[in-house]
Enzyme design. Sequence first.
Site, PDB file in Angstrom:
ATOM      1  N   GLY A  71      46.860  45.268  36.719  1.00  0.00           N
ATOM      2  CA  GLY A  71      47.387  44.989  35.385  1.00  0.00           C
ATOM      3  C   GLY A  71      48.894  45.098  35.412  1.00  0.00           C
ATOM      4  O   GLY A  71      49.463  45.700  36.322  1.00  0.00           O
ATOM      5  N   CYS A  98      44.963  48.330  42.584  1.00  0.00           N
ATOM      6  CA  CYS A  98      46.335  48.373  42.098  1.00  0.00           C
ATOM      7  C   CYS A  98      46.440  49.207  40.806  1.00  0.00           C
ATOM      8  O   CYS A  98      46.190  50.398  40.844  1.00  0.00           O
ATOM      9  CB  CYS A  98      46.865  46.947  41.936  1.00  0.00           C
ATOM     10  SG  CYS A  98      48.656  46.919  41.811  1.00  0.00           S
ATOM     11  N   TYR A  99      46.742  48.590  39.648  1.00  0.00           N
ATOM     12  CA  TYR A  99      46.818  49.390  38.416  1.00  0.00           C
ATOM     13  C   TYR A  99      45.508  50.143  38.191  1.00  0.00           C
ATOM     14  O   TYR A  99      45.508  51.286  37.726  1.00  0.00           O
ATOM     15  CB  TYR A  99      47.106  48.486  37.207  1.00  0.00           C
ATOM     16  CG  TYR A  99      47.225  49.274  35.916  1.00  0.00           C
ATOM     17  CD1 TYR A  99      48.452  49.757  35.498  1.00  0.00           C
ATOM     18  CD2 TYR A  99      46.098  49.558  35.154  1.00  0.00           C
ATOM     19  CE1 TYR A  99      48.559  50.498  34.333  1.00  0.00           C
ATOM     20  CE2 TYR A  99      46.185  50.309  33.986  1.00  0.00           C
ATOM     21  CZ  TYR A  99      47.424  50.776  33.574  1.00  0.00           C
ATOM     22  OH  TYR A  99      47.519  51.526  32.434  1.00  0.00           O
ATOM     23  N   HIS A 185      45.570  43.818  46.849  1.00  0.00           N
ATOM     24  CA  HIS A 185      44.646  42.926  46.133  1.00  0.00           C
ATOM     25  C   HIS A 185      43.697  42.201  47.095  1.00  0.00           C
ATOM     26  O   HIS A 185      44.093  41.205  47.713  1.00  0.00           O
ATOM     27  CB  HIS A 185      45.450  41.891  45.335  1.00  0.00           C
ATOM     28  CG  HIS A 185      46.173  42.480  44.171  1.00  0.00           C
ATOM     29  ND1 HIS A 185      45.620  42.565  42.914  1.00  0.00           N
ATOM     30  CD2 HIS A 185      47.387  43.059  44.094  1.00  0.00           C
ATOM     31  CE1 HIS A 185      46.474  43.156  42.104  1.00  0.00           C
ATOM     32  NE2 HIS A 185      47.553  43.466  42.798  1.00  0.00           N
ATOM     33  N   GLU A 187      41.269  40.353  46.318  1.00  0.00           N
ATOM     34  CA  GLU A 187      40.726  39.126  45.729  1.00  0.00           C
ATOM     35  C   GLU A 187      41.562  37.890  46.042  1.00  0.00           C
ATOM     36  O   GLU A 187      41.094  36.773  45.890  1.00  0.00           O
ATOM     37  CB  GLU A 187      40.562  39.290  44.200  1.00  0.00           C
ATOM     38  CG  GLU A 187      41.853  39.373  43.382  1.00  0.00           C
ATOM     39  CD  GLU A 187      42.483  40.756  43.344  1.00  0.00           C
ATOM     40  OE1 GLU A 187      42.155  41.587  44.208  1.00  0.00           O
ATOM     41  OE2 GLU A 187      43.314  41.014  42.446  1.00  0.00           O
ATOM     42  N   ASP A 243      31.063  19.349  31.331  1.00  0.00           N
ATOM     43  CA  ASP A 243      30.609  20.551  30.621  1.00  0.00           C
ATOM     44  C   ASP A 243      29.543  20.243  29.574  1.00  0.00           C
ATOM     45  O   ASP A 243      28.501  20.898  29.513  1.00  0.00           O
ATOM     46  CB  ASP A 243      31.793  21.263  29.944  1.00  0.00           C
ATOM     47  CG  ASP A 243      32.871  21.633  30.943  1.00  0.00           C
ATOM     48  OD1 ASP A 243      32.578  21.611  32.154  1.00  0.00           O
ATOM     49  OD2 ASP A 243      34.004  21.919  30.520  1.00  0.00           O
ATOM     50  N   LYS A 385      33.742  26.947  36.400  1.00  0.00           N
ATOM     51  CA  LYS A 385      33.559  25.498  36.501  1.00  0.00           C
ATOM     52  C   LYS A 385      32.703  25.094  37.715  1.00  0.00           C
ATOM     53  O   LYS A 385      31.815  24.257  37.605  1.00  0.00           O
ATOM     54  CB  LYS A 385      34.934  24.837  36.612  1.00  0.00           C
ATOM     55  CG  LYS A 385      34.904  23.333  36.499  1.00  0.00           C
ATOM     56  CD  LYS A 385      34.951  22.924  35.068  1.00  0.00           C
ATOM     57  CE  LYS A 385      34.963  21.430  34.893  1.00  0.00           C
ATOM     58  NZ  LYS A 385      35.132  21.061  33.488  1.00  0.00           N
TER      59      LYS A 385
END
Length: 529
Positions: A71, A98-99, A185, A187, A243, A385
């Site tokens: 964050g 992290c945060y 991180h 990710e 969609d 998506k």
Amino acid sequence: MTSSDSDDALVTSAGDIQQETILVLDFGSQTAQLIARRVRDQHVFCQLVRHDLSAKRIRELAPQGLILSGGPASVYGKGAPQVDPGIFELGIPILGICYGMQAECKALGCEVKPSESREFGHTELKCKDGGPLFAGLPDSLTVWMSHGDRVENLDESFIVLAETEDCPNAAIKHRDREIYGIQFHPEVTHTQQGEHLLGNFIRSICGCKGSWKISSFIDQECEAVRERVGNSRVICGLSGGVDSSVTAALLYKAIGSQLTCIFVDNGLLRKGEREQVEYEFGEHFKTDLHVVDARKRFLDALKGVDDPQKKRKIIGKVFIDVFKDESKDIEDARFLAQGTLYPDVIESGANPDGPAATIKSHHNVGGLPRELGFELIEPMRMLFKDEVRLMGHELGLPEKLIWRHPFPGPGLAVRCLGEVTPQRLLILQEADAILIEELYESDYYHKVQQAFAVLLPLQTVGVMGDERTYEDVIAIRSVDTDNFMTADWSRLPYDLLQRVSTRIINSVRGVNRVVYDISSKPPSTIEWE
Ligand code: XMP
């Protein structure tokens, strides 16, 4: 929105959590969604929730693990998002990133301080006693850091798993509990083998087997929709895009003849779009399909208008009027299905008092107002998506539709610069169809994320045979992008561009020039209006 409203967001779609689930407590990182995405890549369902979701509610939801996201705040900053300390007593494995790590450490009594230097970018991580989190990973890894604060003075309740030159506590674990923290991180793709580390957390530490599949999600959603809808009728607005098409296909599977699809032909569609929808939802899936021919209504309303924002407003308003007129006579219609996706749920502020900064402004044409009086069904509000595309594939929609480039709500009106007339639309449709055909032929359609033709509001001089001409200009736009918020122009091969140009000039009456748009976003936008 209160905390309990957003708790409800957890249970409205696929029912309460019954499957293996990891919850990501969102502290406002721009990569929080990416964490969820990475967890789902490991076939474990994952959802973002507010950072301050109560320990009590988390216990009820019984996820297999919690990830505390990064964050932008500093844990000691005014109003910095905090975590309910009760979550550390639940016995659920936790990974703070992290945060998230700093919030975790602060809640557990460790000291967090500003670093002397901000660490940003690639850093070398040295594993000390890696344990299960680092199992199968090399002793040294390149990781991605982005932090100002760091955890200092760990007490003896924590052990250090890895360090970097500037950060002695880059990865830590609680001595007695399954509570981990990493300053980098995992990710982002810049972190070497980040997915392996997340996999260790999800599988070895949280004990997930990874059985989440899109087919089981489809079954679950169908069941949830049937239960909610009962004998009522559901209306689904089709736009021709992926969609709404997947939403309709899913609902058709769930409730069959109780579904009514409405497709509004506003005269601003791409060539062949109406026919494709008619075939797909009228013949292939035999839905109760209402195709409303509203071309005249839209084009009359657009007569003489050349301001792009006015065009958008008019189209949005006429669309609502047409939809209202069509839907009011549909008996027993109680629900309206929409193809809202997970990124929209997060980005459009389903969590407005959460810490994430809003980074995407929304185009709102094509939206339907609440005053229509329907209850909303959004069966895909938990999906990304690519998961929607996978679902479309499972449900039997054709690949061409599933992989269709995005198309703006106001359609060709914002690509027909200046006044929109039937003649100008025809020119644009033909030119656009040639471009798309050539992109398919050359295998470039899937390599670019959005490509289209634009009709400019000016004429230029040309020469055809012995004749001087004064005709329209078509601009070709094609972009490479991950998220449509930034984009680069596609480096299409010259011979492909040449074929597109020759075919358009030779076969589209009234065009004597084709140009290629080489602007990136920013500072330009993808659309021209
Ligand atoms: P821009 O032009 O803002 O486009 O760079 C980013 C993405 O949004 C689409 N777009 C729209 N979509 N209504 C929509 O539903 C609109 O008014 C609209 N304007 C742009 C655009 O096609 C691109 O994918």
